[in-house]
Design an enzyme around this catalytic site. Structure first.
Site, mmCIF file in Angstrom:
data_model
loop_
_atom_site.group_PDB
_atom_site.id
_atom_site.type_symbol
_atom_site.label_atom_id
_atom_site.label_comp_id
_atom_site.label_asym_id
_atom_site.label_seq_id
_atom_site.Cartn_x
_atom_site.Cartn_y
_atom_site.Cartn_z
ATOM 1 N N HIS A 138 -11.303 -2.542 3.311
ATOM 2 C CA HIS A 138 -11.242 -2.194 4.735
ATOM 3 C C HIS A 138 -11.968 -0.906 5.076
ATOM 4 O O HIS A 138 -12.047 -0.542 6.246
ATOM 5 C CB HIS A 138 -9.770 -2.085 5.150
ATOM 6 N N GLU A 179 -6.259 4.076 -5.923
ATOM 7 C CA GLU A 179 -7.554 4.341 -5.280
ATOM 8 C C GLU A 179 -8.024 5.709 -5.749
ATOM 9 O O GLU A 179 -7.362 6.711 -5.493
ATOM 10 C CB GLU A 179 -7.410 4.332 -3.748
ATOM 11 N N ASP A 200 0.865 -1.174 0.000
ATOM 12 C CA ASP A 200 0.000 0.000 0.000
ATOM 13 C C ASP A 200 0.908 1.232 0.000
ATOM 14 O O ASP A 200 1.766 1.366 0.871
ATOM 15 C CB ASP A 200 -0.890 -0.013 1.252
HETATM 16 C C1 GLC Z 1 -7.787 5.641 2.014
HETATM 17 C C2 GLC Z 1 -7.672 4.411 2.863
HETATM 18 C C3 GLC Z 1 -8.289 4.693 4.193
HETATM 19 C C4 GLC Z 1 -7.501 5.812 4.839
HETATM 20 C C5 GLC Z 1 -7.419 7.036 3.937
HETATM 21 C C6 GLC Z 1 -6.360 7.966 4.397
HETATM 22 O O1 GLC Z 1 -9.081 5.972 1.713
HETATM 23 O O2 GLC Z 1 -8.233 3.323 2.203
HETATM 24 O O3 GLC Z 1 -8.346 3.574 5.023
HETATM 25 O O4 GLC Z 1 -8.102 6.177 6.051
HETATM 26 O O5 GLC Z 1 -7.093 6.700 2.614
HETATM 27 O O6 GLC Z 1 -5.095 7.414 4.170
#
Ligand code: GLC
Length: 551
Positions: free
Chosen positions: A317, A243, A99
């Site tokens: 998650h 993402e 990640d």
């Molecule tokens: C993304 C992650 C999430 C996190 C956020 C800030 O959306 O998936 O879990 O809280 O980024 O890093």
């Protein structure tokens, strides 16, 4: 057909390390725990693991707040454990996808510590600082995704810094070329350790233009991604998934188009946000709208039919459990979990499984707001209350859509704490673990687990599942999900009843097929033609030749 990339026929599996498997009894999952379950994952058939962050972190946001990009959090293990994980996974044909959280760091990161030391710090410009507004308040009214202002006052330097998430997660300033070079060097450091790629956290935010209040999908986003590709990914056979909550079918190819030199694919969330309330977002639950849900997927399938590539997922998650959200986690739990898996895995793209989804794990009900753990939820409750959402509605929304749902420990067996830990789990185990667990399903050919294993193996054997052209069927049907895939004279037709009531479905003429049943969660069928009686949550796919024209 052009040469297929390995990640097009592989299935990804997300491990949320905190909740996967605890080897040392401290109640928190860890790297040795993951290693001890690699045989289970190999047996499931997955091609790679997306590992949620395991870097050094104060864990304010469970590791999405990184204090050292080149070390492992002690609670998860050591770099040696990590290297062992990579090697042991590779020995089983599984890649490790890290990640990459580079929109922000923890405020405990050495860069931020140096940056906040004063305005002339050489690291000052690694972050986003602004003077106070004329009224003394924050420079703009930008809001944090975790609630409240996105600006935090820093006394030492006498300025505000930007944090789109928690105030302990300051945003990095991607406009600074030195910062970008540091990130690329760090990425290469991990890639050289033998990882299989990156999932890139909120990557659509890095090109932001704060002064014009453009945050997602900002003007510099694709310049940075192309530069990142040149500096790190080019020439390496890895997978990258960005993402991107802001991605739309029209913008998706900018990330993953063949000639773009950016990413393999993005995670898009239109199927998630489609179900959200216009005012209160996910905190006010709405009933499922199947036609709208199908349309999101169909539009994405069409948009990336010839260029680009889709990711396919129900859960992660940050999201509720798939069977609770889109299926029926009561009477039809097993069958609806299989139906959801079937519908998703036979589309064109790379499917991702979130840990526990493969055994049909469900949301864990929480009785009062104080009992939730999640930082986003705790930050958003006062905001939503101020905007007029009642406590009962918020509680219902949080139970339906909150992030704790997916984070309860993995249910391995029916021993105390579901075999996840011998200590006290950091987040309570779902009490249904005695019934829903891996051990109970391992030898059971009718289990959700066996169904997932079957779907994954089908993808390896049938090119039509990987490459076949997608055509949506019965798009406006309120209860049935149907589509077909075609490749080299073969047709795979999928039909699924997405409700708990039996129904009769008339096959659209252009989708009919006769051949053999590839997958079913009720009883095998050799044909999908004419009028089809579907049992509750029945999902079936038949593979046969494309019928001659005119029949
Ligand atoms: C993304 C992650 C999430 C996190 C956020 C800030 O959306 O998936 O879990 O809280 O980024 O890093």
């Amino acid at each position: 057909m052009e040469h297929a990339a390995w990640w097009q026929s592989a299935v990804g599996y997300q491990v949320y390390p905190r909740s996967f498997c605890d080897s040392d009894g401290d109640g928190i999952g860890d790297l040795p725990g993951i290693i001890s379950r690699l045989d289970y994952l190999a047996n499931l058939g997955i091609g790679f693991i997306w590992l949620s962050p395991v870097y050094a972190s104060p864990m304010v946001d469970n590791g999405y707040d990184i204090s050292n990009f080149r070390d492992i959090a002690p609670v998860f293990g050591t770099l040696q454990d990590f290297d062992r994980l990579v090697a042991e996974a590779r020995a089983r044909g599984i890649g490790i996808v890290m990640d990459l959280v580079v929109n922000h760091t923890s405020d405990q990161h050495a860069w931020f510590q140096a940056a906040r030391a004063g305005r002339d710090s050489p690291f000052r410009d690694y972050y986003v600082w602004r003077d106070r507004a004329a009224d003394g308040g924050p420079p703009t009214d930008l809001k944090s995704i975790f609630g409240g202002s996105a600006w935090a006052w820093d006394e030492d330097g006498g300025q505000y810094y930007l944090h789109l998430f928690d105030r302990s997660q300051p945003d990095l300033n991607w406009a600074n070329p030195r910062l970008r070079a540091e990130i690329y060097a760090m990425m290469n450091w991990w890639l050289d350790r033998g990882i299989a790629g990156f999932r890139m956290d909120v990557i659509d935010l890095i090109g932001k233009d704060v002064d014009h209040a453009i945050i997602a999908d900002g003007p510099k986003l694709h310049d940075y991604l192309q530069e990142m590709h040149r500096e790190t990914l080019a020439g390496r056979d890895v997978v990258t998934v960005g993402e991107a909550w802001s991605a739309r079918p029209e913008t998706a190819r900018l990330y993953c188009g063949r000639d773009r030199g950016e990413l393999s694919m993005v995670f898009q969330f239109a199927h998630v946000t489609e179900g959200w309330d216009a005012t209160f977002g996910k905190w006010r639950d709405r009933p499922r709208d199947l036609v709208a849900l199908k349309r999101v997927f169909n539009d994405w399938q069409r948009a990336l039919a010839d260029d680009g590539w889709n990711s396919l997922f129900w859960s992660n998650h940050d999201l509720p459990r798939a069977v609770s959200k889109y299926g029926d986690d009561g009477r039809w739990r097993v069958r609806s979990a299989k139906a959801l898996a079937t519908v998703l895995h036979l589309m064109k793209g790379t499917p991702f499984i979130f840990q526990g989804e493969e055994i049909g794990m469900t949301n864990r009900p929480v009785a009062q707001i104080a009992d939730f753990n999640d930082i986003e939820l705790r930050g958003q409750w006062p905001q939503m209350r101020a905007r007029g959402l009642s406590e009962a509605d918020f509680l219902a929304g949080a139970n339906a859509n909150g992030r704790d749902n997916a984070r309860t420990p993995m249910q391995w067996d029916d021993t105390p704490n579901a075999g996840f830990t011998t200590g006290t789990p950091w987040l309570a185990v779902n009490p249904n673990f005695r019934e829903i667990n891996v051990a109970a399903q391992a030898g059971d050919a009718s289990s959700v687990l066996a169904h997932y294993r079957h779907l994954i193996s089908l993808r390896r054997r049938h090119p039509v599942i990987v490459h076949g052209r997608f055509t949506a069927l019965a798009e406006d049907h309120p209860a049935v999900w149907a589509y077909m895939r075609e490749l080299d004279g073969a047709r795979l037709t999928l039909v699924a009843n997405m409700t708990g009531a039996p129904l009769r479905f008339v096959m659209p003429a252009r989708g009919v097929v006769e051949g053999r049943c590839l997958v079913s969660n009720v009883a095998a069928r050799g044909a999908l033609t004419g009028s089809v009686e579907l049992a509750p949550w029945e999902a079936v796919a038949v593979l046969g030749p494309v019928p001659p024209q005119g029949t």
